[in-house]
Design a protein around this motif. Sequence first.
Motif, PDB file in Angstrom:
ATOM      1  N   ARG A 145       0.811  -1.218   0.000  1.00 46.38           N
ATOM      2  CA  ARG A 145       0.000   0.000   0.000  1.00 46.38           C
ATOM      3  C   ARG A 145       0.846   1.270   0.000  1.00 46.38           C
ATOM      4  O   ARG A 145       0.330   2.354  -0.274  1.00 46.38           O
ATOM      5  CB  ARG A 145      -0.920   0.006   1.219  1.00 46.38           C
ATOM      6  N   THR A 146       2.129   1.142   0.322  1.00 39.66           N
ATOM      7  CA  THR A 146       3.012   2.303   0.386  1.00 39.66           C
ATOM      8  C   THR A 146       4.332   1.971  -0.301  1.00 39.66           C
ATOM      9  O   THR A 146       4.638   0.798  -0.563  1.00 39.66           O
ATOM     10  CB  THR A 146       3.313   2.693   1.845  1.00 39.66           C
ATOM     11  N   GLU A 147       5.122   3.011  -0.540  1.00 47.14           N
ATOM     12  CA  GLU A 147       6.430   2.780  -1.136  1.00 47.14           C
ATOM     13  C   GLU A 147       7.327   1.948  -0.233  1.00 47.14           C
ATOM     14  O   GLU A 147       8.140   1.142  -0.711  1.00 47.14           O
ATOM     15  CB  GLU A 147       7.106   4.115  -1.491  1.00 47.14           C
ATOM     16  N   ALA A 161      12.036   8.386  -7.367  1.00 50.66           N
ATOM     17  CA  ALA A 161      12.148   9.525  -6.461  1.00 50.66           C
ATOM     18  C   ALA A 161      11.389  10.706  -7.067  1.00 50.66           C
ATOM     19  O   ALA A 161      11.203  10.767  -8.290  1.00 50.66           O
ATOM     20  CB  ALA A 161      13.625   9.878  -6.262  1.00 50.66           C
ATOM     21  N   PRO A 162      10.937  11.650  -6.227  1.00 50.56           N
ATOM     22  CA  PRO A 162      11.164  11.730  -4.780  1.00 50.56           C
ATOM     23  C   PRO A 162      10.084  11.010  -3.983  1.00 50.56           C
ATOM     24  O   PRO A 162       9.034  10.665  -4.502  1.00 50.56           O
ATOM     25  CB  PRO A 162      11.090  13.234  -4.528  1.00 50.56           C
ATOM     26  N   LEU A 163      10.410  10.798  -2.705  1.00 52.99           N
ATOM     27  CA  LEU A 163       9.454  10.296  -1.736  1.00 52.99           C
ATOM     28  C   LEU A 163       8.984  11.456  -0.867  1.00 52.99           C
ATOM     29  O   LEU A 163       9.702  12.421  -0.706  1.00 52.99           O
ATOM     30  CB  LEU A 163      10.106   9.213  -0.859  1.00 52.99           C
ATOM     31  N   PRO A 164       7.810  11.376  -0.251  1.00 57.69           N
ATOM     32  CA  PRO A 164       6.842  10.292  -0.401  1.00 57.69           C
ATOM     33  C   PRO A 164       6.099  10.380  -1.731  1.00 57.69           C
ATOM     34  O   PRO A 164       5.983  11.459  -2.320  1.00 57.69           O
ATOM     35  CB  PRO A 164       5.886  10.519   0.778  1.00 57.69           C
ATOM     36  N   TRP A 165       5.604   9.245  -2.182  1.00 55.17           N
ATOM     37  CA  TRP A 165       4.752   9.227  -3.352  1.00 55.17           C
ATOM     38  C   TRP A 165       3.383   9.816  -3.008  1.00 55.17           C
ATOM     39  O   TRP A 165       2.988   9.833  -1.833  1.00 55.17           O
ATOM     40  CB  TRP A 165       4.555   7.797  -3.830  1.00 55.17           C
ATOM     41  N   PRO A 166       2.640  10.283  -4.002  1.00 51.31           N
ATOM     42  CA  PRO A 166       1.248  10.678  -3.733  1.00 51.31           C
ATOM     43  C   PRO A 166       0.482   9.515  -3.109  1.00 51.31           C
ATOM     44  O   PRO A 166       0.651   8.363  -3.509  1.00 51.31           O
ATOM     45  CB  PRO A 166       0.705  11.027  -5.124  1.00 51.31           C
ATOM     46  N   ALA A 167      -0.346   9.819  -2.139  1.00 52.37           N
ATOM     47  CA  ALA A 167      -1.068   8.760  -1.434  1.00 52.37           C
ATOM     48  C   ALA A 167      -2.006   8.034  -2.390  1.00 52.37           C
ATOM     49  O   ALA A 167      -2.839   8.670  -3.048  1.00 52.37           O
ATOM     50  CB  ALA A 167      -1.857   9.352  -0.278  1.00 52.37           C
ATOM     51  N   PRO A 168      -1.893   6.712  -2.499  1.00 52.17           N
ATOM     52  CA  PRO A 168      -2.802   5.960  -3.373  1.00 52.17           C
ATOM     53  C   PRO A 168      -4.142   5.730  -2.687  1.00 52.17           C
ATOM     54  O   PRO A 168      -4.273   5.869  -1.469  1.00 52.17           O
ATOM     55  CB  PRO A 168      -2.065   4.644  -3.579  1.00 52.17           C
ATOM     56  N   SER A 169      -5.125   5.339  -3.458  1.00 52.58           N
ATOM     57  CA  SER A 169      -6.434   5.035  -2.891  1.00 52.58           C
ATOM     58  C   SER A 169      -6.421   3.719  -2.117  1.00 52.58           C
ATOM     59  O   SER A 169      -7.282   3.491  -1.269  1.00 52.58           O
ATOM     60  CB  SER A 169      -7.480   4.937  -4.007  1.00 52.58           C
ATOM     61  N   CYS A 170      -5.453   2.832  -2.428  1.00 48.38           N
ATOM     62  CA  CYS A 170      -5.366   1.486  -1.853  1.00 48.38           C
ATOM     63  C   CYS A 170      -6.587   0.639  -2.208  1.00 48.38           C
ATOM     64  O   CYS A 170      -6.887  -0.355  -1.537  1.00 48.38           O
ATOM     65  CB  CYS A 170      -5.159   1.534  -0.342  1.00 48.38           C
ATOM     66  N   GLN A 171      -7.275   1.023  -3.277  1.00 48.86           N
ATOM     67  CA  GLN A 171      -8.387   0.243  -3.803  1.00 48.86           C
ATOM     68  C   GLN A 171      -8.052  -0.138  -5.236  1.00 48.86           C
ATOM     69  O   GLN A 171      -7.677   0.717  -6.039  1.00 48.86           O
ATOM     70  CB  GLN A 171      -9.689   1.047  -3.771  1.00 48.86           C
ATOM     71  N   ALA A 172      -8.156  -1.405  -5.555  1.00 51.95           N
ATOM     72  CA  ALA A 172      -7.797  -1.867  -6.886  1.00 51.95           C
ATOM     73  C   ALA A 172      -8.688  -1.224  -7.944  1.00 51.95           C
ATOM     74  O   ALA A 172      -9.823  -0.830  -7.675  1.00 51.95           O
ATOM     75  CB  ALA A 172      -7.917  -3.383  -6.954  1.00 51.95           C
ATOM     76  N   SER A 173      -8.159  -1.133  -9.155  1.00 53.14           N
ATOM     77  CA  SER A 173      -8.951  -0.589 -10.246  1.00 53.14           C
ATOM     78  C   SER A 173     -10.097  -1.520 -10.589  1.00 53.14           C
ATOM     79  O   SER A 173     -10.027  -2.737 -10.399  1.00 53.14           O
ATOM     80  CB  SER A 173      -8.076  -0.366 -11.484  1.00 53.14           C
TER      81      SER A 173
END
Length: 205
Positions: A145-147, A161-173
């Motif tokens: 769910r995270t880098e 890079a860079p970190l942090p990555w944009p926060a994902p939805s953590c919901q599959a497409s």
Amino acid sequence: MTTNPLNLLDRDGIEAHLRAGGAALLPTDTLPALAALPEQAAQLWRLKKRPQDKPLILMGADLDGLLCHISPAARADASALAQLHWPGALTLVLPAFGPCAEALNPGVATLGLRIPACKPMLDLLRCSGPLATTSANASGEPASRTEMEAAGAFPDLPLLAPLPWPAPSCQASSVIAWRGLEGWHWLRRGAVMPAGVVSLPECSG
């Protein structure tokens, strides 16, 4: 002396690594991705210990760069839906041909396509061209769910890079398949719910 314990590479470094035949860990709008050039896609199954009958997804930054791999008969319907929902968390599975389709879904004449709504990934895709992708986890394990979770699953691979990555939805497409005159059918319900998609028997109820 500066250390780089996570093996971070900027966009140019990741692009060079991919073009040299490597795989990398990249952000998307849904979940972190494990990615490679389409012609180097075979390593993704090996890295994940994933059965090869489970296809990979082709991600790109522009519609034309993806639709060129699919059957002309499906392009108008795919384009209409893509323009409504891309960039976004919708994967279209379409009849496909050529070496890219064979590399990502061997022996099956279909290909899953998506443009992700993630700026760092889109910036990379505009430079690298479309990439073969899959979730950044070993087969059978929970999706990263995270880098940091992705790096833990694949410690030898570089991260964008860079970190942090944009926060994902953590919901599959969401995943839908084109069936010609039968329209679009659900393969997996997820973050996007297009209108007019028909339930398959195994998805009903």
